[in-house]
Each structure stands twice: as structure tokens, then as C-alpha cells.
Design an enzyme around this catalytic site. Structure first.
Site, PDB file in Angstrom:
ATOM      1  N   ARG A   1       0.848  -1.189   0.000  1.00 40.52           N
ATOM      2  CA  ARG A   1       0.000   0.000   0.000  1.00 40.52           C
ATOM      3  C   ARG A   1       0.892   1.251   0.000  1.00 40.52           C
ATOM      4  NH1 ARG A   1      -5.027   2.002  -1.158  1.00 40.52           N
ATOM      5  NH2 ARG A   1      -6.022   3.067   0.584  1.00 40.52           N
TER       6      ARG A   1
ATOM      7  N   THR B   1      -8.558   0.760  -9.360  1.00 43.62           N
ATOM      8  CA  THR B   1      -8.118  -0.549  -8.806  1.00 43.62           C
ATOM      9  C   THR B   1      -8.296  -1.693  -9.827  1.00 43.62           C
ATOM     10  OG1 THR B   1      -8.928   0.275  -6.675  1.00 43.62           O
ATOM     11  CG2 THR B   1      -8.445  -2.094  -6.779  1.00 43.62           C
TER      12      THR B   1
ATOM     13  N   SER C   1      -7.742   1.143   3.122  1.00 45.60           N
ATOM     14  CA  SER C   1      -8.063   0.651   1.776  1.00 45.60           C
ATOM     15  C   SER C   1      -9.307  -0.214   1.835  1.00 45.60           C
ATOM     16  CB  SER C   1      -6.894  -0.176   1.249  1.00 45.60           C
ATOM     17  OG  SER C   1      -7.292  -0.943   0.139  1.00 45.60           O
TER      18      SER C   1
ATOM     19  N   GLY D   1     -13.334  -1.374  -7.031  1.00 47.63           N
ATOM     20  CA  GLY D   1     -14.673  -0.849  -6.781  1.00 47.63           C
ATOM     21  C   GLY D   1     -14.813   0.004  -5.536  1.00 47.63           C
ATOM     22  N   GLY D   2     -13.691   0.384  -4.926  1.00 47.65           N
ATOM     23  CA  GLY D   2     -13.756   1.286  -3.779  1.00 47.65           C
ATOM     24  C   GLY D   2     -14.585   0.693  -2.653  1.00 47.65           C
TER      25      GLY D   2
ATOM     26  N   THR E   1      -3.908  -0.761  -7.278  1.00 47.15           N
ATOM     27  CA  THR E   1      -4.687   0.407  -7.667  1.00 47.15           C
ATOM     28  C   THR E   1      -3.815   1.645  -7.804  1.00 47.15           C
ATOM     29  OG1 THR E   1      -6.644   1.720  -7.060  1.00 47.15           O
ATOM     30  CG2 THR E   1      -5.173   1.097  -5.278  1.00 47.15           C
TER      31      THR E   1
ATOM     32  N   ASP F   1      -7.787   8.511   0.042  1.00 51.67           N
ATOM     33  CA  ASP F   1      -8.337   7.471   0.911  1.00 51.67           C
ATOM     34  C   ASP F   1      -8.177   7.792   2.390  1.00 51.67           C
ATOM     35  OD1 ASP F   1      -9.456   5.936  -0.981  1.00 51.67           O
ATOM     36  OD2 ASP F   1      -8.030   4.282  -0.899  1.00 51.67           O
TER      37      ASP F   1
ATOM     38  N   ASN G   1      -5.914   4.282  -7.234  1.00 50.97           N
ATOM     39  CA  ASN G   1      -7.099   4.894  -6.632  1.00 50.97           C
ATOM     40  C   ASN G   1      -8.118   5.272  -7.701  1.00 50.97           C
ATOM     41  OD1 ASN G   1      -8.719   5.622  -4.495  1.00 50.97           O
ATOM     42  ND2 ASN G   1      -8.068   7.742  -4.540  1.00 50.97           N
TER      43      ASN G   1
END
Lengths: 200, 570
Positions: B109, B384, B445, B466-467, B402, B426, B404
Site C-alpha cells: 500500500r 483498482t 483501503s 470498486g472502492g 490500484t 483514501d 485509486n
């Protein structure tokens, strides 16, 4: 920097249907194509805004810039901003994401556009509707915006794939609106250049 | 060639009789929404673009293992699906090593720059969303390359130079732009114009690409060659690092060379939980997706899902209400575990799940959606893409990565051809949130790459972009498979729904339009307010999954038609 192999789309520009509906039916029957020069003329400066907050409003602005038109882009334009402008351009296309980013719901966005159109009528500012998102920017929500606002236009410029089902053709015919179809968004540059005479 | 085509057919007929007629089709149906399982025997890659899946398969066929193929696919996605993930971003990778019986998590990340602060997105006391999304301040320190190389060195059998080759070919040779690419290109046009200008390579002479246009990225190909030759140090400490910092700072950002040099990957045990006879391995916080999937499945254990029926009003109502309670937990407890204490054990307790279940009432929405109470709120200690791989040895990889937003920040370091993330979005803009920005913190995340085992046998590899929709979508897919007996792709293509809460209040229930009026009218009577989305809406993600049948030596892959997913196996 262009990363495109030739698709021949620009060469096909002469195939672009530039339809002046009332005249076209007489001149060329089913095809209904006439030259852009016969279409209505508009004056600068332009106010460009969205009807539905899809990203294509930015495309309309870049087209206006490349056509060297005197324009203002205001995605959330209000009637006050119309003063001093001689043409209103509505970019038709609804996006839930765009509406969310603008902090609007569908009713609020429709209200804003309705208020703007009322001011345009009062000020006798003609309206051009553009639908540049093609087939991908159709759907229930966008169609609702198209049906509601297109009848107020004097001219519509649409990417052809967005009119596969004839929705624009039908509405334009019913409301005596000049319809110009282009293959791709970039092809709208030419009719835009032709309908706005150079500023003196 | 003929025998290769016929083999899967004969194989499936032998093992499955006539019940799986769709596997007899040698190529996917022309309508991408028709459920279609890719089939294989030895190994498979499923990814968000066919060229990326083929890139991974090529590495598998060259003798690479699942980790090699996963990294090759991840790199290839940077070329084939550049708007969703790439070297300018980060992610999580769950790896299962069959022989060692080890499952591990690599957390790559992105991290906040050292100068990040909780108030960094406030301007005159107001949240500035442009800064969070489309500005140099939005860019976090990328972790993708460090993660890929860590995985290769620890568990792979090939070098970066070997696995990067398919990506170079894709970038150099190019491909025809899909409708998905074109639509996303149009949607993010403004951000690209703002940060990369009209003459950037992700636009076609200043305009978005149309479906069918040809896209090439020779700058990315050249950059990948440079990385292959000079290695990771080039990206984090070399000329590329200088270009990244220059690009970010030119757009008002705060990233420095020291931030890039300090980036480190974390390897840790995966988050683990159970659902009935299944065991699930997924990403730990700061990813919340896996945690919430396990919470949701815990809640579902006490419900008669099969009796209610798939996507019945009862089913949608109960799951939607559960999602809303879980979003309350997310807002209250989730942050970077290095800097905040997250009550993971308490959140995953099945007794806590029962308490949420008890709050959810049949036939009406709740008045409020409070978070669970586990003592005081945590003390501050300080768009993503997913791919799945299985190899012949039974090693498994679930990797979600991702940048983002689609097209990330829109910032492209000079001459590199890749897009930098806007992952700082995020972080919560509220300075008092456990997920507020801070020096070197990782933002929460939603990614949830996961492996599911049934009584110690591999059952499923799954993940999705897809967040915030990731955990609700993946939960629905898991339930489609385990409760409703769907096939792999059928489970992915089935209509989806999503709901959430904010500050304790219900937000709209989003439904794909395939969920019919008869269901909607009942839900409306029960107090739900809707947002109706497209029939197959990428808002709900683009899941990729591999269903494993170890005893039958069969692999079935499902790829989401909401984007351009595809599988490739042998």
C-alpha cells in the site's frame, strides 16, 4: 504524442450528416444531408454548461477553444452568468458521479438547467445542445435529460453512435431543431467553426 | 491444435457429465454478460484485460510459478489497463504456497509523505476535494514496484527482467481501445487535462480515445526497459525518483526524494476467519475490505439465506442493513494499524456479529446505524484492478492493486508513461478521524484480495476493484457460490446491490437495474431509498475469480463483464 493508427475517420468527414430537418426532407429524402453553410448561424460569446454533469462538458470547452471561439465554461452556470453571452451551449449527459461531485441530485440539476433555459428564452439567447459521449453516454438518466432539454435547442450536435436508436432524430424532427451528426467528438470542430462566423 | 481445443471438452464431460454445458464452448460468447467460465487443468490467470491474462499465462508456460505470473500480469495491467493500476500505485497480494502450506500477505500500500498532516486537506476550515483528488497533494508514495519485487525475490523463480517482458510488448505494440477504456477516458478527461495537459499520451490529439482507436505507450515500454536494467533503486532513488518528485511538486505536492527512499513493503500473516466450513485468508488492515467481508459472513451465518432466495427482497434488505452497520465500524475504527489500535479480534467475534444481526429488523430499515462499542475510540499512536493466479503446483495468488481513481491523479512523471496515484484521497479529511493523514501513514483501503479454502482444500481465489463497493460485492459473490450454488462467472455476473451509512444515517441503496420492480416496490415499503444503476455497472467493481476443484484437477475462471476481464489457462 498522438498514439493512434489511422482509422480514416477524418477522411470520412464528408459523410457526416449535417441535417437541417425541415429542408433536408425535401432536398435529399432519406439521407437528409445538407451543407453546414445552410444551417443556422450563432453569435459569440458562448456560455458552455452541463445538463447532467457528465465529463463531456469539458470536451465541448476544448472544442470551443480549438475553434477559437469566445467562450466561458461554467459547469454549474446560473441565469446570472448568461448575461453578456449570445449563445448557450448545453452539454447533455447525466453522470451520477458528476452529480455527486457537484453536490447535486437529479432534481436540483434539472432545476438549475430549467432556470437557465428560462433566462435564455427571456434574453432571446439561442441554445445549442451537444451530446458528445456517444452510445456509452446514453441510458435512462441521460435520456431523461435529453428528452427534457433538447426541445429547447435551436441546434443539436451529436456523436452519431449516440443516435443509433434515432432518439435525437425524432426529437429534432418533432421540434424543428437542426441536427448535426458527427462520427467522433473531435469532428464537431468543423460545424462549430462554421456556425459561428468570425468575430469582427 | 485441435486436440488442445478438444481436451477441455472431453475432460469436463468425463468429470462433470452434462451439467456444465457452457464449458463446451471453445470461445467466450459474443455477449460478454453471458456467464462464461474459462477452463483449465494446469494453471490459470484471470485479470481485468485479456492481454494481461495472456501475459501471466505466458510466464506460467515458461515454467514460472504463480507469483512470477502474478507479477507479470500486474505489470502487464499497467500497459493494458493503465487507468486502473500500475507502478505509480500500490496494493495487496495474498500468496499461498502449496508445498510449504504457507499463506502470507504482502502489503505494498502507498504511504503518505513525511510532511503529511491531519489538516492538509483543509483550506480555510473547509475540505478541499480538488487537493485530495487531482493535485500534487493527492499523491502518496507508490509501493507497487517494491511489492512486486519483494514477492519475486521471496517466492518467485524468475527475475524482474524476465517477467516485465510481456508488459513491454503490450506497451510497445499497442491495442485497440475498448468501450470501457474510452468511457473512463472521457469520464476522467478533466483531470487529465488539468494535470497532464492536452498533449499527454492518454489522450488522442487532445481528445479522449474512442472505442476502436489504437493506443500505444512507447514511453512506458522504454521506462520498463530502464527499470528492468537498473532495478528497484532507479525507481526509489534514481532518475525516476527525481522525475516523480518533480512532477508531484510541480502540482503543489509535498513528496520528497527521502519519502521515496524510505518506502518499505510489509509482509505479514493474512487476516483469517471462517464462514461455515470455509476458511478465508485476506488482507489485514489498513485494508478494511477483508475484515468487513468476514464480519458480513459472520452475520450471515445466522440467517436463512437459501430460504429467502437469491436477491429476494428479504435477502437484499438484510444484507443492505448489515453493510450500513459495517460502514459505521469502518468510520470509527479503521486506520493504519501502525498508528492506531484497531479492535480486529472484537470486530470479528461471532457474538458481535450476532449483536448486529439482532439490530436488523425484518420489514423496516433501522433508525440509526451506530458502530460497535469496544471501549474508547482508537487512540492515535501517531478505481483498482484484481488478478488471480493458480499454477500447476497449486500455488495461489490473489493480487489487488490500484492507483485509486481511474487515471489516478492524472500526473505523469516526465517521459515515463505511467500515472501517479491519488491515494491520499483514501485518508479521511476529518483531522479527528483514526484515518486522518499523517507522516508515513498508509490510508485505509477497501481492497480485499482473498483465498477461500473448504476444509483445507483450495476453493476460491477472488478480488475486485470498486472502492467502498468491494466488500459488499465480494461478499455477494462468495454467497452466490457457497449458498446459491452458482458457477464461477455466474456468481460474478449476477445482479449486485450496495448500501452504506454515514454518520449513523442510511444512505441510498444502489441497485443494478436488473433487480426488478417487484423487488424494488417491497424494499421501498420497508424504507429503502434507491439509486438505480446500469444493468451491469462498473460502479460495483470488476471482480475476477478462480474456482478450484483440486480433486477433479479442474480450474474454472470467471472475469467480470462490467469491465474487460478475461481468463487464460492451459
Amino acid at each position: 504524442m498522438l498514439r493512434m493508427k489511422g482509422t480514416g475517420k477524418m477522411k470520412d468527414y464528408n459523410k457526416i450528416a449535417i441535417i437541417f430537418v425541415a429542408v433536408s426532407l425535401c432536398l435529399s429524402g432519406a439521407d437528409g444531408t445538407v451543407e453546414a453553410a445552410e444551417t443556422a448561424q450563432f453569435e459569440q460569446p458562448l456560455l458552455i454548461t452541463s445538463a447532467g454533469q457528465s465529463a463531456e462538458v469539458q470536451l465541448a470547452a476544448v472544442l470551443a477553444k480549438r475553434a477559437t471561439l469566445d467562450y466561458t465554461l461554467s459547469k454549474l452556470a446560473t441565469s446570472q452568468e448568461l448575461h453578456g453571452n449570445k449563445t448557450l451551449v448545453l452539454s447533455l449527459g447525466a453522470s451520477l458521479k458528476g452529480l455527486g461531485a457537484a453536490g447535486l441530485d437529479v432534481a436540483q440539476e434539472k432545476g438549475r438547467v430549467e432556470e437557465l433555459l428560462a433566462a435564455a428564452r427571456k434574453l432571446e439567447v439561442p441554445v445549442i445542445c451537444m451530446h458528445l459521449g456517444g452510445e456509452a453516454r446514453r441510458g435512462q438518466l441521460t435520456d431523461d435529460f435529453i428528452s427534457t432539454f433538447l426541445p429547447h435547442a435551436k441546434m443539436a450536435i451529436v456523436v452519431k453512435s449516440g443516435n443509433k436508436d434515432g432518439l435525437f432524430s425524432t426529437l429534432c424532427e418533432q421540434n424543428n431543431i437542426t441536427l448535426i451528426e458527427v462520427e467522433r467528438a473531435v469532428d464537431a470542430l468543423q460545424p462549430l467553426g462554421e456556425i459561428f462566423p468570425p468575430e469582427k | 491444435m485441435l486436440s488442445r481445443r478438444l481436451f477441455p471438452l472431453l475432460f469436463i464431460l468425463c468429470f462433470l457429465g452434462t451439467s456444465c454445458q457452457k464449458e463446451t464452448t471453445p470461445t467466450p460468447p459474443s455477449d460478454p454478460h453471458v456467464p462464461y467460465d474459462f477452463t483449465a487443468q494446469h494453471g490459470m490467470v484471470v485479470a481485468a484485460h485479456p492481454l494481461a491474462a495472456e501475459a501471466g499465462l505466458r510466464i506460467l508456460k515458461q515454467g514460472g510459478n504463480a507469483v512470477d505470473a502474478a507479477v507479470a500480469t500486474a505489470l502487464a495491467l499497467n500497459a493494458a489497463e493503465p487507468f486502473a493500476s500500475g507502478i505509480g500505485g500500490g496494493g495487496f497480494m495474498v500468496i499461498h504456497l502449496a508445498e510449504a502450506k504457507k499463506t502470507t500477505l504482502i502489503n505494498f500500500r502507498e504511504k503518505a509523505p513525511a510532511k503529511a498532516s491531519p489538516e492538509m486537506f483543509l483550506q480555510d476550515g473547509e475540505i478541499n476535494n480538488l487537493w485530495r483528488q487531482s493535485h500534487g497533494l493527492a499523491v502518496a508514495v507508490p509501493g507497487a514496484l517494491a511489492g512486486w519485487i519483494h514477492a519475486l525475490e521471496a517466492y518467485g523463480s524468475k527475475t524482474l527482467e524476465e517477467v516485465i517482458q510481456p508488459a513491454i510488448i503490450i506497451a510497445e505494440d499497442g491495442y485497440h481501445v475498448s468501450t470501457t477504456f474510452s468511457k473512463i477516458n472521457k469520464d476522467e478527461y478533466e483531470r487529465l487535462l488539468l494535470n497532464a495537459g492536452e498533449n499527454n499520451l492518454y489522450l488522442n490529439d487532445g481528445f479522449p480515445f474512442e472505442p476502436g482507436d489504437f493506443f500505444r505507450n512507447p514511453e512506458l515500454a522504454a521506462f520498463f526497459r530502464r527499470i528492468a536494467s537498473l532495478g528497484i533503486k532507479e525507481f526509489y532513488q534514481g532518475k525516476t525518483a527525481e522525475k516523480i518528485v518533480a512532477a508531484v511538486q510541480a502540482k503543489g505536492g509535498i513528496m520528497t526524494l527521502a519519502d521515496l527512499k524510505a518506502y518499505r513493503v510489509q509482509e505479514q500473516a493474512p487476516l483469517t476467519g471462517t464462514y461455515r466450513d470455509f476458511t478465508l485468508y485476506t488482507a489485514q488492515p489498513p485494508s478494511c475490505g477483508g475484515l468487513h467481508i468476514l464480519q458480513l459472513l459472520n452475520i450471515c451465518e445466522g440467517w436463512p439465506l437459501q430460504e429467502w432466495g437469491h436477491n429476494s427482497a428479504e435477502y437484499i434488505h438484510h444484507l443492505s442493513e448489515a453493510f450500513r452497520f459495517l460502514f459505521a465500524d469502518r468510520a470509527r475504527y479503521l486506520g493504519d494499524p501502525v498508528y492506531v489500535d484497531i479492535p480486529v479480534t472484537e470486530l470479528l467475534n461471532k457474538t458481535y456479529a450476532a449483536s448486529i444481526r439482532a439490530r436488523i429488523q425484518a420489514g423496516r430499515t433501522a433508525d440509526a446505524y451506530p458502530a460497535g462499542e469496544f471501549g474508547m475510540p482508537p487512540e492515535k499512536k501517531g478505481n483498482t484492478s484484481h488478478l488471480c493466479v493458480v499454477d500447476q503446483a497449486g500455488n495461489l495468488v490473489a493480487l489487488t492493486q490500484t492507483i485509486n481513481s481511474f487515471f489516478g491523479s492524472g500526473i505523469i512523471p516526465d517521459g515515463t508513461g505511467f500515472i501517479l496515484n491519488n491515494q491520499m484521497e483514501d485518508f479521511a479529511p476529518d483531522p479527528d478521524s483514526p484515518n486522518a493523514p499523517g507522516p508515513h501513514k498508509r490510508p485505509v483501503s477497501n481492497m480485499a484480495p482473498l483465498l477461500l479454502f473448504l476444509q483445507d482444500k483450495p476453493f476460491l481465489i477472488l478480488g475486485s476493484p470498486g472502492g467502498t463497493r468491494i466488500f459488499p460485492s465480494l461478499s455477494q459473490i462468495i454467497l452466490n457460490l457457497t449458498e446459491f450454488g452458482m458457477g464461477m462467472d455466474e456468481a460474478i455476473e449476477a445482479p449486485r446491490f450496495f448500501s452504506y451509512s454515514s454518520r449513523g444515517k442510511a444512505r441510498n441503496l444502489s441497485l443494478e437495474s436488473r433487480i426488478g420492480e417487484n423487488i424494488r416496490s417491497i424494499l421501498e415499503q420497508w424504507g429503502h431509498v434507491f439509486t438505480i444503476r446500469e444493468a451491469y455497472d462498473k460502479y460495483f467493481g470488476g471482480a475476477q475469480g478462480i474456482r478450484l476443484f483440486p480433486s477433479k484437477n479442474l480450474i474454472l475462471g470467471g472475469a467480470d463483464s462490467r469491465r474487460d476481464g478475461a481468463g487464460a489457462g492451459y
